[in-house]
Design a protein around this motif. Sequence first.
Motif, PDB file in Angstrom:
ATOM      1  N   ASP A  11       0.929  -1.012  -0.232  1.00  9.56           N
ATOM      2  CA  ASP A  11      -0.030   0.011  -0.178  1.00  9.56           C
ATOM      3  C   ASP A  11       0.955   1.216  -0.045  1.00  9.56           C
ATOM      4  O   ASP A  11       2.172   1.020   0.385  1.00  9.56           O
ATOM      5  N   ASN A  23      -0.122   4.933   1.144  1.00 17.09           N
ATOM      6  CA  ASN A  23      -0.444   5.972   1.922  1.00 17.09           C
ATOM      7  C   ASN A  23      -0.515   5.360   3.574  1.00 17.09           C
ATOM      8  O   ASN A  23      -1.055   4.452   3.763  1.00 17.09           O
ATOM      9  N   ASP A  34      -1.543  -0.650   5.934  1.00 12.32           N
ATOM     10  CA  ASP A  34      -1.789  -0.200   7.070  1.00 12.32           C
ATOM     11  C   ASP A  34      -3.264   0.049   7.651  1.00 12.32           C
ATOM     12  O   ASP A  34      -3.355   0.397   8.635  1.00 12.32           O
TER      13      ASP A  34
HETATM   14 MG   LIG Z   1      -2.607   2.832   3.592  1.00 10.92          MG
END
Ligand SMILES: [Mg+2]
Length: 223
Positions: A8, A10, A171
């Motif tokens: 991922d 961000n 995250d």
């Molecule tokens: Mg993320």
Amino acid sequence: MIKLVAFDWNGTILADTSAVVAADNAVLKYFGLPKTNLKKVQATYIIPVRDFWLNMGLDTKLFDANSEKIVSLFMETYEPFEQVSRTRSGVRETLIWLTKHNLDTVIISNHVLEHIQIQLKRLKLADYFNQVLARPRGDNSHMHSKSKELKLKDYIKATGLKPKEVVVLGDTEEEIEISKNFGCYSIALTGGNVSTIRLKKEKPDYLIHNLIELKKIIKDLNQ
Ligand SMILES: [Mg+2]
């Protein structure tokens, strides 16, 4: 044998949680809603982003009438922070290690492709990724759907990889869900846009606090 790591962007590669909170607050201020903070964002952040804004207090009608405005307000505040955001701890060392061991790496993201490419160049990381799977500018599908899963699906299909040759690392709950849907390994990284409690609830295969831990996981899986 792990052959591909899908990261991922961000909150996983880019340490941009404070930029996200500032941009969220700009939107909330515009609609006269109370300010948020990192803890609250980590407790409520969800994809599609529409659900997040509904959690933050926007009503359905207001959101639907203003979704383009929300994107532009968010980006106006987010972009200057993005320009100075650093990578999360251990990113470079991990990418160097993956490259050295001939593992493929891609980015899967709900963010704008062009933005990611600019930041990868600024951070001198562009050479470490085979491909960036993200949305073109003007495509705001992340507001209403979970589009990055489909992009990864196409990529895996095109490369002919088997599920157990792929690791998805992120995250938020979204990446764990994608891994489970594909039958890939899931690694959740704490300290991003979602609280550790929420990540644990989704039961990822691995929960890590620093990207550097990825090396050991891959070594173990590839033994
Ligand atoms: Mg993320």
